[in-house]
Write a protein that holds these residues in place. Structure first.
Motif, PDB file in Angstrom:
ATOM      1  N   LYS A   1      -9.330  10.688  13.735  1.00 17.85           N
ATOM      2  CA  LYS A   1      -8.393   9.863  14.507  1.00 17.85           C
ATOM      3  C   LYS A   1      -8.939   8.449  14.686  1.00 17.85           C
ATOM      4  CE  LYS A   1      -5.919   9.589  18.899  1.00 17.85           C
ATOM      5  NZ  LYS A   1      -5.681  10.226  20.220  1.00 17.85           N
ATOM      6  N   ALA A   2     -10.233   8.342  14.963  1.00 14.35           N
ATOM      7  CA  ALA A   2     -10.842   7.017  15.134  1.00 14.35           C
ATOM      8  C   ALA A   2     -10.757   6.201  13.849  1.00 14.35           C
ATOM      9  CB  ALA A   2     -12.287   7.167  15.583  1.00 14.35           C
ATOM     10  N   ALA A   3     -10.941   6.862  12.709  1.00 14.68           N
ATOM     11  CA  ALA A   3     -10.827   6.160  11.427  1.00 14.68           C
ATOM     12  C   ALA A   3      -9.405   5.653  11.221  1.00 14.68           C
ATOM     13  CB  ALA A   3     -11.242   7.083  10.288  1.00 14.68           C
ATOM     14  N   ALA A   4      -8.413   6.483  11.555  1.00 15.44           N
ATOM     15  CA  ALA A   4      -7.014   6.063  11.419  1.00 15.44           C
ATOM     16  C   ALA A   4      -6.705   4.884  12.335  1.00 15.44           C
ATOM     17  CB  ALA A   4      -6.095   7.244  11.730  1.00 15.44           C
ATOM     18  N   GLU A   5      -7.240   4.894  13.526  1.00 20.86           N
ATOM     19  CA  GLU A   5      -7.017   3.792  14.453  1.00 20.86           C
ATOM     20  C   GLU A   5      -7.633   2.497  13.918  1.00 20.86           C
ATOM     21  OE1 GLU A   5      -8.716   5.469  17.950  1.00 20.86           O
ATOM     22  OE2 GLU A   5      -6.814   6.360  18.641  1.00 20.86           O
ATOM     23  N   ARG A   6      -8.750   2.596  13.244  1.00 22.73           N
ATOM     24  CA  ARG A   6      -9.369   1.412  12.632  1.00 22.73           C
ATOM     25  C   ARG A   6      -8.469   0.836  11.534  1.00 22.73           C
ATOM     26  NH1 ARG A   6     -15.125   2.062  10.356  1.00 22.73           N
ATOM     27  NH2 ARG A   6     -14.768  -0.180  10.011  1.00 22.73           N
ATOM     28  N   LEU A   7      -7.839   1.718  10.766  1.00 26.17           N
ATOM     29  CA  LEU A   7      -6.931   1.251   9.713  1.00 26.17           C
ATOM     30  C   LEU A   7      -5.777   0.450  10.317  1.00 26.17           C
ATOM     31  CD1 LEU A   7      -6.659   4.402   7.391  1.00 26.17           C
ATOM     32  CD2 LEU A   7      -8.310   2.533   7.292  1.00 26.17           C
TER      33      LEU A   7
ATOM     34  N   ASP B   1       5.723  -5.050   5.934  1.00 19.46           N
ATOM     35  CA  ASP B   1       5.689  -4.280   7.192  1.00 19.46           C
ATOM     36  C   ASP B   1       4.656  -3.160   7.125  1.00 19.46           C
ATOM     37  OD1 ASP B   1       7.782  -5.848   8.222  1.00 19.46           O
ATOM     38  OD2 ASP B   1       9.280  -4.533   7.304  1.00 19.46           O
ATOM     39  N   GLY B   2       3.525  -3.463   6.509  1.00 22.43           N
ATOM     40  CA  GLY B   2       2.532  -2.430   6.236  1.00 22.43           C
ATOM     41  C   GLY B   2       1.988  -1.750   7.474  1.00 22.43           C
ATOM     42  N   THR B   3       1.672  -2.505   8.520  1.00 25.99           N
ATOM     43  CA  THR B   3       1.073  -1.902   9.708  1.00 25.99           C
ATOM     44  C   THR B   3       2.022  -0.915  10.368  1.00 25.99           C
ATOM     45  OG1 THR B   3      -0.288  -3.871  10.090  1.00 25.99           O
ATOM     46  CG2 THR B   3       0.017  -2.379  11.942  1.00 25.99           C
ATOM     47  N   ALA B   4       3.268  -1.312  10.539  1.00 28.85           N
ATOM     48  CA  ALA B   4       4.244  -0.430  11.180  1.00 28.85           C
ATOM     49  C   ALA B   4       4.493   0.814  10.339  1.00 28.85           C
ATOM     50  CB  ALA B   4       5.552  -1.183  11.416  1.00 28.85           C
ATOM     51  N   ARG B   5       4.589   0.637   9.044  1.00 28.60           N
ATOM     52  CA  ARG B   5       4.860   1.784   8.176  1.00 28.60           C
ATOM     53  C   ARG B   5       3.644   2.697   8.066  1.00 28.60           C
ATOM     54  NH1 ARG B   5       8.105  -0.379   2.951  1.00 28.60           N
ATOM     55  NH2 ARG B   5       8.581   1.859   2.772  1.00 28.60           N
ATOM     56  N   LEU B   6       2.459   2.107   8.104  1.00 26.00           N
ATOM     57  CA  LEU B   6       1.246   2.930   8.085  1.00 26.00           C
ATOM     58  C   LEU B   6       1.127   3.736   9.371  1.00 26.00           C
ATOM     59  CD1 LEU B   6      -1.407   3.701   6.655  1.00 26.00           C
ATOM     60  CD2 LEU B   6      -2.482   1.763   7.835  1.00 26.00           C
ATOM     61  N   ARG B   7       1.445   3.105  10.491  1.00 32.26           N
ATOM     62  CA  ARG B   7       1.390   3.833  11.762  1.00 32.26           C
ATOM     63  C   ARG B   7       2.343   5.030  11.729  1.00 32.26           C
ATOM     64  NH1 ARG B   7       2.286  -0.089  14.826  1.00 32.26           N
ATOM     65  NH2 ARG B   7       0.182  -0.507  15.610  1.00 32.26           N
ATOM     66  N   LYS B   8       3.524   4.848  11.194  1.00 29.71           N
ATOM     67  CA  LYS B   8       4.477   5.955  11.114  1.00 29.71           C
ATOM     68  C   LYS B   8       3.961   7.035  10.152  1.00 29.71           C
ATOM     69  CE  LYS B   8       9.319   6.999  10.024  1.00 29.71           C
ATOM     70  NZ  LYS B   8       9.476   7.810  11.249  1.00 29.71           N
ATOM     71  N   SER B   9       3.353   6.632   9.040  1.00 25.74           N
ATOM     72  CA  SER B   9       2.839   7.590   8.060  1.00 25.74           C
ATOM     73  C   SER B   9       1.703   8.420   8.633  1.00 25.74           C
ATOM     74  CB  SER B   9       2.359   6.855   6.819  1.00 25.74           C
ATOM     75  OG  SER B   9       3.425   6.253   6.121  1.00 25.74           O
ATOM     76  N   LEU B  10       0.914   7.811   9.538  1.00 26.96           N
ATOM     77  CA  LEU B  10      -0.259   8.486  10.087  1.00 26.96           C
ATOM     78  C   LEU B  10      -0.046   8.998  11.503  1.00 26.96           C
ATOM     79  CD1 LEU B  10      -3.157   6.144   8.856  1.00 26.96           C
ATOM     80  CD2 LEU B  10      -2.321   8.246   7.805  1.00 26.96           C
ATOM     81  N   GLU B  11       1.200   9.069  11.951  1.00 24.83           N
ATOM     82  CA  GLU B  11       1.447   9.500  13.330  1.00 24.83           C
ATOM     83  C   GLU B  11       0.947  10.917  13.569  1.00 24.83           C
ATOM     84  OE1 GLU B  11       5.600   9.060  13.952  1.00 24.83           O
ATOM     85  OE2 GLU B  11       6.183  10.595  12.481  1.00 24.83           O
ATOM     86  N   TRP B  12       0.911  11.740  12.526  1.00 27.00           N
ATOM     87  CA  TRP B  12       0.370  13.096  12.649  1.00 27.00           C
ATOM     88  C   TRP B  12      -1.119  13.091  13.011  1.00 27.00           C
ATOM     89  CZ3 TRP B  12      -3.606  14.012   9.229  1.00 27.00           C
ATOM     90  CH2 TRP B  12      -3.704  13.140   8.135  1.00 27.00           C
ATOM     91  N   LEU B  13      -1.815  12.020  12.687  1.00 27.38           N
ATOM     92  CA  LEU B  13      -3.243  11.924  12.964  1.00 27.38           C
ATOM     93  C   LEU B  13      -3.517  11.097  14.221  1.00 27.38           C
ATOM     94  CD1 LEU B  13      -6.123  12.513  12.074  1.00 27.38           C
ATOM     95  CD2 LEU B  13      -5.967  10.607  10.463  1.00 27.38           C
ATOM     96  N   LEU B  14      -2.635  10.156  14.525  1.00 30.72           N
ATOM     97  CA  LEU B  14      -2.842   9.263  15.672  1.00 30.72           C
ATOM     98  C   LEU B  14      -2.467   9.912  16.976  1.00 30.72           C
ATOM     99  CD1 LEU B  14      -1.406   6.052  13.987  1.00 30.72           C
ATOM    100  CD2 LEU B  14      -3.793   6.402  14.647  1.00 30.72           C
ATOM    101  N   ASP B  15      -1.514  10.840  16.978  1.00 28.60           N
ATOM    102  CA  ASP B  15      -1.046  11.468  18.217  1.00 28.60           C
ATOM    103  C   ASP B  15      -2.079  12.453  18.763  1.00 28.60           C
ATOM    104  OD1 ASP B  15       1.266  10.049  17.993  1.00 28.60           O
ATOM    105  OD2 ASP B  15       2.414  11.688  17.070  1.00 28.60           O
TER     106      ASP B  15
END
Length: 213
Positions: A174-180, A199-213
């Motif tokens: 999760k910490a690695a994903a937050e760094r991205l 819109d890379g940041t927003a789309r990346l956040r949506k792609s990784l929401e399974w890991l960020l939540d």
């Protein structure tokens, strides 16, 4: 399993003129000639445990090239038997060869999985491998399309099995994903499917929401 899967290699030209080939695809003479018009092919990167199989072809045509591997790759039995030459293991921070131009982050997982992510600062471009996949169904064989949909790789996410082994790594992953996300990329390039041109940041956040939540 004998099925054709679209795959992408990403090429970064460093400030000194050297080319870095991330996740090399099969060697092709015409492609090689085009690349040599852009710069010297000096670095090959095997960024995770699944994207190394074509490295040896490029090594054969560029014997002086330096090959960098995700941590743990050289221990895999299939890799040892292949005869591939791995010069260096990549670490948590970028090597001197591209430290000034590229940020480097390792996203860990279970079962020996890890993926090295590169972020090219000047262009605000992030280069992933399998952590995001966005297959275009019309480019897949018809029999594969339902399976791809079930695996979740037609919607800009990693396949279910990969999400599982990374998610189980817990806070470290999760910490690695937050760094991205914190790097604020504008473009996200990955190995499979239509990449995120804006819109890379927003789309990346949506792609990784399974890991960020």
């Amino acid at each position: 399993m004998g099925l054709p899967i679209p795959v992408r290699m990403t090429v970064i030209r460093l400030s000194g003129g050297a080319l870095l080939l991330h996740s090399p695809t099969p060697f092709d003479v015409r492609l090689n000639d085009d690349l040599e018009q852009l710069g010297r092919i000096e670095h090959l990167i095997a960024p995770n445990s699944g994207h190394w199989t074509f490295v040896r072809e490029w090594q054969a045509h560029h014997p002086d090239v330096v090959t960098w591997a995700v941590p743990g790759l050289r221990e895999r039995r299939q890799v040892r038997r292949s005869g591939i030459r791995l010069n260096h293991d990549l670490g948590a921070s970028a090597p001197d060869e591209w430290r000034e131009e590229i940020e480097q982050i390792i996203v860990p997982g279970l079962a020996g999985f890890a993926e090295v992510v590169l972020y090219h600062k000047a262009s605000r471009t992030m280069v992933l491998t399998d952590l995001v996949q966005n297959f275009e169904p019309e480019k897949l064989p018809r029999l594969v399309r339902p399976l791809a949909h079930l695996a979740g790789v037609t919607g800009g996410r990693a396949p279910f099995y990969l999400r599982t082994i990374v998610k189980l790594k817990g806070l470290e992953a999760k910490a690695a994903a937050e760094r991205l996300i914190a790097l604020g990329p504008e473009r996200i390039i990955f190995s499979h499917g239509q990449w995120f041109e804006e819109d890379g940041t927003a789309r990346l956040r949506k792609s990784l929401e399974w890991l960020l939540d």
